[in-house]
Design a protein around this motif. Structure first.
Motif, PDB file in Angstrom:
ATOM      1  N   PRO A 129       0.829  -1.216   0.000  1.00 37.96           N
ATOM      2  CA  PRO A 129       0.000   0.000   0.000  1.00 37.96           C
ATOM      3  C   PRO A 129       0.857   1.256   0.000  1.00 37.96           C
ATOM      4  O   PRO A 129       1.930   1.310   0.625  1.00 37.96           O
ATOM      5  CB  PRO A 129      -0.797  -0.128   1.306  1.00 37.96           C
ATOM      6  CG  PRO A 129       0.044  -1.007   2.180  1.00 37.96           C
ATOM      7  CD  PRO A 129       0.728  -1.961   1.262  1.00 37.96           C
ATOM      8  N   GLY A 130       0.390   2.257  -0.732  1.00 36.54           N
ATOM      9  CA  GLY A 130       1.075   3.542  -0.766  1.00 36.54           C
ATOM     10  C   GLY A 130       2.399   3.533  -1.500  1.00 36.54           C
ATOM     11  O   GLY A 130       3.163   4.494  -1.394  1.00 36.54           O
ATOM     12  N   TYR A 131       2.657   2.477  -2.270  1.00 36.80           N
ATOM     13  CA  TYR A 131       3.929   2.376  -2.992  1.00 36.80           C
ATOM     14  C   TYR A 131       4.134   3.606  -3.883  1.00 36.80           C
ATOM     15  O   TYR A 131       3.220   4.070  -4.555  1.00 36.80           O
ATOM     16  CB  TYR A 131       3.936   1.125  -3.863  1.00 36.80           C
ATOM     17  CG  TYR A 131       5.163   0.969  -4.715  1.00 36.80           C
ATOM     18  CD1 TYR A 131       6.348   0.470  -4.180  1.00 36.80           C
ATOM     19  CD2 TYR A 131       5.151   1.338  -6.058  1.00 36.80           C
ATOM     20  CE1 TYR A 131       7.493   0.342  -4.959  1.00 36.80           C
ATOM     21  CE2 TYR A 131       6.292   1.208  -6.846  1.00 36.80           C
ATOM     22  CZ  TYR A 131       7.452   0.711  -6.287  1.00 36.80           C
ATOM     23  OH  TYR A 131       8.577   0.587  -7.068  1.00 36.80           O
ATOM     24  N   ARG A 132       5.392   4.121  -3.879  1.00 35.65           N
ATOM     25  CA  ARG A 132       5.676   5.328  -4.658  1.00 35.65           C
ATOM     26  C   ARG A 132       7.184   5.426  -4.896  1.00 35.65           C
ATOM     27  O   ARG A 132       7.949   5.537  -3.947  1.00 35.65           O
ATOM     28  CB  ARG A 132       5.164   6.560  -3.910  1.00 35.65           C
ATOM     29  CG  ARG A 132       5.092   7.849  -4.709  1.00 35.65           C
ATOM     30  CD  ARG A 132       4.451   8.944  -3.865  1.00 35.65           C
ATOM     31  NE  ARG A 132       3.075   8.606  -3.553  1.00 35.65           N
ATOM     32  CZ  ARG A 132       2.026   9.006  -4.288  1.00 35.65           C
ATOM     33  NH1 ARG A 132       2.214   9.773  -5.337  1.00 35.65           N
ATOM     34  NH2 ARG A 132       0.794   8.658  -3.946  1.00 35.65           N
ATOM     35  N   ASP A 133       7.587   5.330  -6.153  1.00 33.36           N
ATOM     36  CA  ASP A 133       8.990   5.509  -6.533  1.00 33.36           C
ATOM     37  C   ASP A 133       9.935   4.609  -5.727  1.00 33.36           C
ATOM     38  O   ASP A 133      11.006   5.033  -5.287  1.00 33.36           O
ATOM     39  CB  ASP A 133       9.403   6.972  -6.365  1.00 33.36           C
ATOM     40  CG  ASP A 133       8.723   7.878  -7.380  1.00 33.36           C
ATOM     41  OD1 ASP A 133       8.587   7.461  -8.543  1.00 33.36           O
ATOM     42  OD2 ASP A 133       8.322   8.993  -7.002  1.00 33.36           O
ATOM     43  N   GLY A 134       9.536   3.358  -5.535  1.00 32.46           N
ATOM     44  CA  GLY A 134      10.371   2.411  -4.824  1.00 32.46           C
ATOM     45  C   GLY A 134      10.207   2.406  -3.318  1.00 32.46           C
ATOM     46  O   GLY A 134      10.711   1.507  -2.633  1.00 32.46           O
ATOM     47  N   ASP A 135       9.513   3.396  -2.763  1.00 34.99           N
ATOM     48  CA  ASP A 135       9.294   3.462  -1.321  1.00 34.99           C
ATOM     49  C   ASP A 135       8.092   2.607  -0.915  1.00 34.99           C
ATOM     50  O   ASP A 135       7.099   2.525  -1.658  1.00 34.99           O
ATOM     51  CB  ASP A 135       9.063   4.903  -0.870  1.00 34.99           C
ATOM     52  CG  ASP A 135      10.309   5.763  -1.008  1.00 34.99           C
ATOM     53  OD1 ASP A 135      11.418   5.197  -0.966  1.00 34.99           O
ATOM     54  OD2 ASP A 135      10.160   6.998  -1.154  1.00 34.99           O
ATOM     55  N   THR A 136       8.183   2.011   0.264  1.00 36.87           N
ATOM     56  CA  THR A 136       7.089   1.193   0.801  1.00 36.87           C
ATOM     57  C   THR A 136       6.702   1.753   2.166  1.00 36.87           C
ATOM     58  O   THR A 136       6.998   1.154   3.207  1.00 36.87           O
ATOM     59  CB  THR A 136       7.504  -0.278   0.902  1.00 36.87           C
ATOM     60  OG1 THR A 136       8.651  -0.388   1.772  1.00 36.87           O
ATOM     61  CG2 THR A 136       7.891  -0.833  -0.465  1.00 36.87           C
ATOM     62  N   PRO A 137       6.040   2.915   2.211  1.00 36.97           N
ATOM     63  CA  PRO A 137       5.829   3.628   3.468  1.00 36.97           C
ATOM     64  C   PRO A 137       4.970   2.888   4.481  1.00 36.97           C
ATOM     65  O   PRO A 137       5.087   3.137   5.684  1.00 36.97           O
ATOM     66  CB  PRO A 137       5.152   4.933   3.014  1.00 36.97           C
ATOM     67  CG  PRO A 137       4.489   4.583   1.723  1.00 36.97           C
ATOM     68  CD  PRO A 137       5.430   3.619   1.068  1.00 36.97           C
ATOM     69  N   ASP A 138       4.106   1.998   4.000  1.00 41.71           N
ATOM     70  CA  ASP A 138       3.197   1.301   4.909  1.00 41.71           C
ATOM     71  C   ASP A 138       3.412  -0.202   4.909  1.00 41.71           C
ATOM     72  O   ASP A 138       2.509  -0.973   5.243  1.00 41.71           O
ATOM     73  CB  ASP A 138       1.746   1.642   4.556  1.00 41.71           C
ATOM     74  CG  ASP A 138       1.460   3.126   4.748  1.00 41.71           C
ATOM     75  OD1 ASP A 138       1.736   3.647   5.844  1.00 41.71           O
ATOM     76  OD2 ASP A 138       0.990   3.772   3.796  1.00 41.71           O
ATOM     77  N   GLY A 139       4.616  -0.627   4.540  1.00 44.70           N
ATOM     78  CA  GLY A 139       4.965  -2.024   4.671  1.00 44.70           C
ATOM     79  C   GLY A 139       4.684  -2.863   3.444  1.00 44.70           C
ATOM     80  O   GLY A 139       4.103  -2.415   2.459  1.00 44.70           O
ATOM     81  N   VAL A 140       5.127  -4.118   3.526  1.00 50.27           N
ATOM     82  CA  VAL A 140       4.922  -5.123   2.487  1.00 50.27           C
ATOM     83  C   VAL A 140       4.160  -6.276   3.128  1.00 50.27           C
ATOM     84  O   VAL A 140       4.628  -6.863   4.108  1.00 50.27           O
ATOM     85  CB  VAL A 140       6.274  -5.611   1.923  1.00 50.27           C
ATOM     86  CG1 VAL A 140       6.061  -6.719   0.899  1.00 50.27           C
ATOM     87  CG2 VAL A 140       7.044  -4.439   1.303  1.00 50.27           C
ATOM     88  N   TRP A 141       2.991  -6.600   2.569  1.00 46.74           N
ATOM     89  CA  TRP A 141       2.054  -7.520   3.211  1.00 46.74           C
ATOM     90  C   TRP A 141       1.845  -8.761   2.330  1.00 46.74           C
ATOM     91  O   TRP A 141       1.125  -8.698   1.331  1.00 46.74           O
ATOM     92  CB  TRP A 141       0.723  -6.809   3.439  1.00 46.74           C
ATOM     93  CG  TRP A 141       0.851  -5.536   4.235  1.00 46.74           C
ATOM     94  CD1 TRP A 141       1.294  -4.327   3.778  1.00 46.74           C
ATOM     95  CD2 TRP A 141       0.560  -5.354   5.617  1.00 46.74           C
ATOM     96  NE1 TRP A 141       1.287  -3.397   4.782  1.00 46.74           N
ATOM     97  CE2 TRP A 141       0.843  -3.999   5.931  1.00 46.74           C
ATOM     98  CE3 TRP A 141       0.068  -6.194   6.617  1.00 46.74           C
ATOM     99  CZ2 TRP A 141       0.662  -3.473   7.204  1.00 46.74           C
ATOM    100  CZ3 TRP A 141      -0.116  -5.680   7.890  1.00 46.74           C
ATOM    101  CH2 TRP A 141       0.180  -4.340   8.174  1.00 46.74           C
ATOM    102  N   PRO A 142       2.461  -9.896   2.665  1.00 46.63           N
ATOM    103  CA  PRO A 142       2.280 -11.115   1.870  1.00 46.63           C
ATOM    104  C   PRO A 142       0.836 -11.613   1.903  1.00 46.63           C
ATOM    105  O   PRO A 142       0.147 -11.523   2.927  1.00 46.63           O
ATOM    106  CB  PRO A 142       3.212 -12.130   2.555  1.00 46.63           C
ATOM    107  CG  PRO A 142       4.191 -11.296   3.307  1.00 46.63           C
ATOM    108  CD  PRO A 142       3.442 -10.081   3.751  1.00 46.63           C
ATOM    109  N   LEU A 143       0.372 -12.133   0.761  1.00 44.72           N
ATOM    110  CA  LEU A 143      -0.960 -12.720   0.683  1.00 44.72           C
ATOM    111  C   LEU A 143      -0.905 -14.141   1.244  1.00 44.72           C
ATOM    112  O   LEU A 143      -0.113 -14.974   0.792  1.00 44.72           O
ATOM    113  CB  LEU A 143      -1.460 -12.758  -0.762  1.00 44.72           C
ATOM    114  CG  LEU A 143      -2.136 -11.487  -1.295  1.00 44.72           C
ATOM    115  CD1 LEU A 143      -1.197 -10.295  -1.266  1.00 44.72           C
ATOM    116  CD2 LEU A 143      -2.685 -11.718  -2.689  1.00 44.72           C
ATOM    117  N   LEU A 144      -1.749 -14.416   2.233  1.00 45.05           N
ATOM    118  CA  LEU A 144      -1.782 -15.730   2.866  1.00 45.05           C
ATOM    119  C   LEU A 144      -2.790 -16.665   2.221  1.00 45.05           C
ATOM    120  O   LEU A 144      -2.532 -17.863   2.059  1.00 45.05           O
ATOM    121  CB  LEU A 144      -2.112 -15.587   4.355  1.00 45.05           C
ATOM    122  CG  LEU A 144      -1.076 -14.883   5.227  1.00 45.05           C
ATOM    123  CD1 LEU A 144      -1.576 -14.798   6.661  1.00 45.05           C
ATOM    124  CD2 LEU A 144       0.255 -15.615   5.169  1.00 45.05           C
ATOM    125  N   SER A 145      -3.954 -16.149   1.899  1.00 40.95           N
ATOM    126  CA  SER A 145      -5.006 -16.963   1.276  1.00 40.95           C
ATOM    127  C   SER A 145      -5.791 -16.114   0.303  1.00 40.95           C
ATOM    128  O   SER A 145      -5.834 -14.889   0.429  1.00 40.95           O
ATOM    129  CB  SER A 145      -5.946 -17.551   2.338  1.00 40.95           C
ATOM    130  OG  SER A 145      -6.655 -16.514   3.006  1.00 40.95           O
TER     131      SER A 145
END
Length: 285
Positions: A129-145
């Motif tokens: 979420p909120g990805y912008r120019d390579g930045d991940t300000p709100d984390g990286v959330w793997p899909l579980l199901s």
């Protein structure tokens, strides 16, 4: 192959050239207050200028219908993210957004983004979420199901090109605790003022557009917004956003007919009716 189908790394250059030839009017959205505090509690908004209220969405539709521009870091846009394989270091190929659930861990996207009827579920996907120019300000959330309809699994039914996915908690917090979430809206009709925000594969910032939806068929919605190329599949169609609660209502996602559209200027969504509600109930049950 439609322009919205998963194109992979081979098409990124071609899409970049296509978008360069049809640039959008510039001007980011009005920034909002920070979407969440370190504790996961929503920060207060400073007033109507800091978010897309229902009135503001309607005004945008009335004054500038179908105008696409860069999406700024507003509270509404913070709920939208790019979908990558493995991690944020690769190519993003779809879009998803946070949707309200009891588990506070649910996102919604297009079924064709996460499930190939011939091969099954696409593995090792992450939501940024909120990805912008390579930045991940709100984390990286793997899909579980992932939850998709039987008609999509069996025959890629365009009338149920919708998927819900549970994402893994990060730092002891669920994604909705960090960002908030939109409500799911079903049976809302065909003519609605909405804001559509998504991530073209050829760019590193999201785009956004407001317009009124229309009826493509009894089972499909359509909207006219330019430059929604590959990567924007799954982009949420949001109406009635209230910045005080940081919540809107998602009534569609780019997908459905022609897997979202075979031209960049008109997009489609499966109609959110009883089947989508049943799919949501399965995902949250």
């Amino acid at each position: 192959m439609t322009i919205r189908e998963l194109t992979g790394r081979a098409c990124a250059g071609a899409l970049a050239l296509a978008c360069a030839a049809c640039s959008s009017p510039a001007g980011p959205d009005t920034p909002a207050a920070s979407p969440a505090s370190a504790s996961g509690t929503a920060s207060p908004t400073a007033g109507p200028g800091h978010g897309w209220t229902g009135d503001r969405i309607r005004a945008a539709v009335a004054e500038h219908p179908g105008t696409t521009r860069t999406a700024g870091p507003t509270a509404l846009n913070a709920l939208v993210g790019a979908v990558f394989t493995h991690n944020s270091g690769g190519d993003h190929f779809c879009t998803a957004s946070v949707v309200d659930s009891a588990g506070q861990n649910l996102i919604v996207t297009a079924a064709h983004c996460v499930w190939d009827p011939g091969l099954g579920r696409r593995s090792e996907l992450v939501f940024v979420p909120g990805y912008r120019d390579g930045d991940t300000p709100d984390g990286v959330w793997p899909l579980l199901s992932v939850t998709v309809g039987r008609s999509w699994q069996d025959s890629a039914d365009p009338d149920l090109d919708v998927a819900f996915a549970v994402v893994q908690a990060q730092g002891g917090l669920q994604v909705q605790q960090v960002l908030g979430a939109n409500r799911l809206g079903t049976d809302r009709g065909y003519d609605l003022p909405v804001k559509v925000t998504g991530y073209p594969s050829s760019g590193e910032v999201p785009i956004t557009c407001s317009n009124t939806t229309g009826e493509q068929s009894p089972t499909q919605l359509r909207i006219d917004c330019p430059d929604y190329t590959g990567g924007t599949s799954g982009s949420p169609w949001v109406t009635d956003f209230d910045p005080a609660t940081r919540t809107g209502t998602v009534v569609g996602v780019i997908g459905g007919y022609q897997q979202g559209g075979d031209t960049p200027d008109t997009s489609y969504s499966s109609y959110f009716g009883d089947d989508v509600q049943a799919l949501y109930d399965r995902a949250t049950g």
